[in-house]
Design a protein around this motif. Structure first.
Motif, PDB file in Angstrom:
ATOM      1  N   PRO A  19       0.826  -1.215   0.000  1.00 12.98           N
ATOM      2  CA  PRO A  19       0.000   0.000   0.000  1.00 12.98           C
ATOM      3  C   PRO A  19       0.862   1.268   0.000  1.00 12.98           C
ATOM      4  CG  PRO A  19      -0.927  -1.583   1.534  1.00 12.98           C
ATOM      5  CD  PRO A  19       0.413  -2.135   1.082  1.00 12.98           C
ATOM      6  N   GLU A  20       1.959   1.258   0.741  1.00 16.68           N
ATOM      7  CA  GLU A  20       2.837   2.429   0.792  1.00 16.68           C
ATOM      8  C   GLU A  20       3.414   2.747  -0.583  1.00 16.68           C
ATOM      9  OE1 GLU A  20       3.020  -0.237   2.833  1.00 16.68           O
ATOM     10  OE2 GLU A  20       2.536   0.609   4.799  1.00 16.68           O
ATOM     11  N   GLU A  21       3.868   1.708  -1.288  1.00 19.00           N
ATOM     12  CA  GLU A  21       4.451   1.915  -2.625  1.00 19.00           C
ATOM     13  C   GLU A  21       3.410   2.452  -3.603  1.00 19.00           C
ATOM     14  OE1 GLU A  21       7.781  -1.666  -2.390  1.00 19.00           O
ATOM     15  OE2 GLU A  21       5.755  -2.104  -3.111  1.00 19.00           O
ATOM     16  N   LEU A  22       2.207   1.896  -3.570  1.00 16.15           N
ATOM     17  CA  LEU A  22       1.158   2.364  -4.489  1.00 16.15           C
ATOM     18  C   LEU A  22       0.692   3.765  -4.137  1.00 16.15           C
ATOM     19  CD1 LEU A  22      -0.884  -0.906  -4.966  1.00 16.15           C
ATOM     20  CD2 LEU A  22       0.371   0.355  -6.733  1.00 16.15           C
ATOM     21  N   PHE A  23       0.552   4.046  -2.847  1.00 18.99           N
ATOM     22  CA  PHE A  23       0.144   5.383  -2.422  1.00 18.99           C
ATOM     23  C   PHE A  23       1.110   6.422  -2.997  1.00 18.99           C
ATOM     24  CE2 PHE A  23      -0.468   8.919   0.486  1.00 18.99           C
ATOM     25  CZ  PHE A  23      -1.833   8.895   0.751  1.00 18.99           C
ATOM     26  N   GLU A  24       2.409   6.165  -2.827  1.00 15.32           N
ATOM     27  CA  GLU A  24       3.429   7.081  -3.360  1.00 15.32           C
ATOM     28  C   GLU A  24       3.391   7.139  -4.890  1.00 15.32           C
ATOM     29  OE1 GLU A  24       5.371   9.319  -1.816  1.00 15.32           O
ATOM     30  OE2 GLU A  24       4.241   8.727  -0.044  1.00 15.32           O
ATOM     31  N   ALA A  25       3.147   6.004  -5.523  1.00 14.76           N
ATOM     32  CA  ALA A  25       3.114   5.968  -6.989  1.00 14.76           C
ATOM     33  C   ALA A  25       2.035   6.879  -7.556  1.00 14.76           C
ATOM     34  CB  ALA A  25       2.896   4.539  -7.482  1.00 14.76           C
ATOM     35  N   TRP A  26       0.960   7.087  -6.803  1.00 11.63           N
ATOM     36  CA  TRP A  26      -0.144   7.913  -7.282  1.00 11.63           C
ATOM     37  C   TRP A  26       0.006   9.388  -6.905  1.00 11.63           C
ATOM     38  CZ3 TRP A  26      -4.940   6.755  -9.804  1.00 11.63           C
ATOM     39  CH2 TRP A  26      -4.961   5.468 -10.354  1.00 11.63           C
ATOM     40  N   LEU A  27       0.945   9.709  -6.011  1.00 11.22           N
ATOM     41  CA  LEU A  27       1.056  11.099  -5.553  1.00 11.22           C
ATOM     42  C   LEU A  27       2.391  11.759  -5.861  1.00 11.22           C
ATOM     43  CD1 LEU A  27      -0.712  10.867  -2.089  1.00 11.22           C
ATOM     44  CD2 LEU A  27      -1.630  11.750  -4.239  1.00 11.22           C
ATOM     45  N   ASP A  28       3.392  11.004  -6.238  1.00  7.76           N
ATOM     46  CA  ASP A  28       4.706  11.559  -6.549  1.00  7.76           C
ATOM     47  C   ASP A  28       4.779  11.819  -8.054  1.00  7.76           C
ATOM     48  OD1 ASP A  28       7.490  11.452  -7.539  1.00  7.76           O
ATOM     49  OD2 ASP A  28       8.002  11.050  -5.451  1.00  7.76           O
ATOM     50  N   PRO A  29       4.953  13.087  -8.460  1.00  9.13           N
ATOM     51  CA  PRO A  29       4.950  13.400  -9.905  1.00  9.13           C
ATOM     52  C   PRO A  29       5.956  12.591 -10.715  1.00  9.13           C
ATOM     53  CG  PRO A  29       4.949  15.415  -8.606  1.00  9.13           C
ATOM     54  CD  PRO A  29       5.140  14.281  -7.641  1.00  9.13           C
ATOM     55  N   GLU A  30       7.158  12.369 -10.188  1.00  6.55           N
ATOM     56  CA  GLU A  30       8.152  11.600 -10.926  1.00  6.55           C
ATOM     57  C   GLU A  30       7.712  10.154 -11.117  1.00  6.55           C
ATOM     58  OE1 GLU A  30      10.784  12.736 -12.617  1.00  6.55           O
ATOM     59  OE2 GLU A  30       9.969  14.675 -12.010  1.00  6.55           O
ATOM     60  N   LYS A  31       7.100   9.598 -10.092  1.00  2.00           N
ATOM     61  CA  LYS A  31       6.621   8.224 -10.207  1.00  2.00           C
ATOM     62  C   LYS A  31       5.469   8.137 -11.197  1.00  2.00           C
ATOM     63  CE  LYS A  31       8.450   6.874  -5.818  1.00  2.00           C
ATOM     64  NZ  LYS A  31       8.266   6.459  -4.457  1.00  2.00           N
ATOM     65  N   VAL A  32       4.567   9.107 -11.170  1.00  2.00           N
ATOM     66  CA  VAL A  32       3.462   9.118 -12.137  1.00  2.00           C
ATOM     67  C   VAL A  32       4.024   9.225 -13.553  1.00  2.00           C
ATOM     68  CG1 VAL A  32       1.438  10.383 -12.966  1.00  2.00           C
ATOM     69  CG2 VAL A  32       1.753  10.008 -10.507  1.00  2.00           C
ATOM     70  N   ARG A  33       5.048  10.043 -13.745  1.00  2.00           N
ATOM     71  CA  ARG A  33       5.670  10.166 -15.075  1.00  2.00           C
ATOM     72  C   ARG A  33       6.258   8.839 -15.548  1.00  2.00           C
ATOM     73  NH1 ARG A  33       7.316  15.012 -12.746  1.00  2.00           N
ATOM     74  NH2 ARG A  33       6.262  16.806 -13.657  1.00  2.00           N
ATOM     75  N   SER A  34       6.632   7.951 -14.604  1.00  2.00           N
ATOM     76  CA  SER A  34       7.218   6.672 -15.009  1.00  2.00           C
ATOM     77  C   SER A  34       6.162   5.665 -15.451  1.00  2.00           C
ATOM     78  CB  SER A  34       8.079   6.086 -13.882  1.00  2.00           C
ATOM     79  OG  SER A  34       7.291   5.502 -12.874  1.00  2.00           O
ATOM     80  N   TRP A  35       4.950   5.718 -14.873  1.00  5.99           N
ATOM     81  CA  TRP A  35       3.947   4.705 -15.214  1.00  5.99           C
ATOM     82  C   TRP A  35       2.792   5.217 -16.061  1.00  5.99           C
ATOM     83  CZ3 TRP A  35      -0.949   5.636 -13.536  1.00  5.99           C
ATOM     84  CH2 TRP A  35      -1.135   6.348 -12.349  1.00  5.99           C
ATOM     85  N   PHE A  36       2.495   6.499 -16.003  1.00  2.00           N
ATOM     86  CA  PHE A  36       1.355   7.035 -16.750  1.00  2.00           C
ATOM     87  C   PHE A  36       1.483   6.793 -18.264  1.00  2.00           C
ATOM     88  CE2 PHE A  36      -1.224  10.774 -18.272  1.00  2.00           C
ATOM     89  CZ  PHE A  36      -2.458  10.304 -17.850  1.00  2.00           C
ATOM     90  N   PRO A  37       2.649   7.012 -18.869  1.00  2.00           N
ATOM     91  CA  PRO A  37       2.763   6.750 -20.312  1.00  2.00           C
ATOM     92  C   PRO A  37       2.526   5.277 -20.662  1.00  2.00           C
ATOM     93  CG  PRO A  37       4.660   7.999 -19.540  1.00  2.00           C
ATOM     94  CD  PRO A  37       3.884   7.589 -18.325  1.00  2.00           C
TER      95      PRO A  37
END
Length: 163
Positions: A19-37
């Motif tokens: 849950p911690e990793e996913l929570f961060e994945a949805w709120l950290d702009p750099e992480k979103v840039r890695s998975w959103f595309p």
């Protein structure tokens, strides 16, 4: 126009990330840039992400956009609830006409063994009822990409993700 009747698109996915990793994945702009595309490409679009802006606090705004052909697809909203690391609630807007009465999305992250049961519930105006399946597919792809990127980052210790 005020939403009077609503429908819900619902997605549940068992994820390998915490849950911690996913929570961060949805709120950290750099992480979103890695998975959103990756998620956008899985939907048949180019995945040409133009903007990812996130202010991860209650009342904070977000804005994501990607180029689809000659049109910039824009998605924005406001964070309504943030309960680290178990829940993110936000408004979801894709057109200025929705700003007065936006739809509402709840992402719930529940520990499940070594991973997470992720659930998204998207409450939207009943006028969008015929798009429920398409909406569920989109959210499922976003969850899948964010999970894969989070799991990859956790294993390697970095934020890069390659499908």
């Amino acid at each position: 126009m005020k939403i009077t009747e609503t429908v819900e698109a619902k997605v549940r996915l068992v994820c390998v990330s915490s849950p911690e990793e996913l929570f961060e994945a949805w709120l950290d702009p750099e992480k979103v840039r890695s998975w959103f595309p990756i998620a956008i490409r899985s939907m048949g679009a180019a995945g040409d992400v133009r903007r990812v802006e996130i202010d991860p606090r209650v009342g904070g705004k977000f804005f994501f956009s990607d180029l689809r052909g000659d049109v910039e697809a824009r998605h924005w909203g406001t964070y309504l609830e943030l309960e680290r690391p178990h829940k993110i609630v936000f408004t979801w807007i894709v057109d200025e006409s929705e700003e007065a009465d936006p739809s509402r999305v709840t992402l719930t992250l529940t520990p499940d063994g070594t991973g997470t049961l992720a659930q998204i519930v998207h409450q939207m105006d009943a006028a969008w009822a015929e798009y429920i399946q398409q909406t569920e597919t989109g959210w499922a792809r976003l969850l899948t990409a964010s999970d894969a990127a989070s799991h990859d980052a956790a294993k390697t210790g970095n934020n890069s993700f390659t499908p």
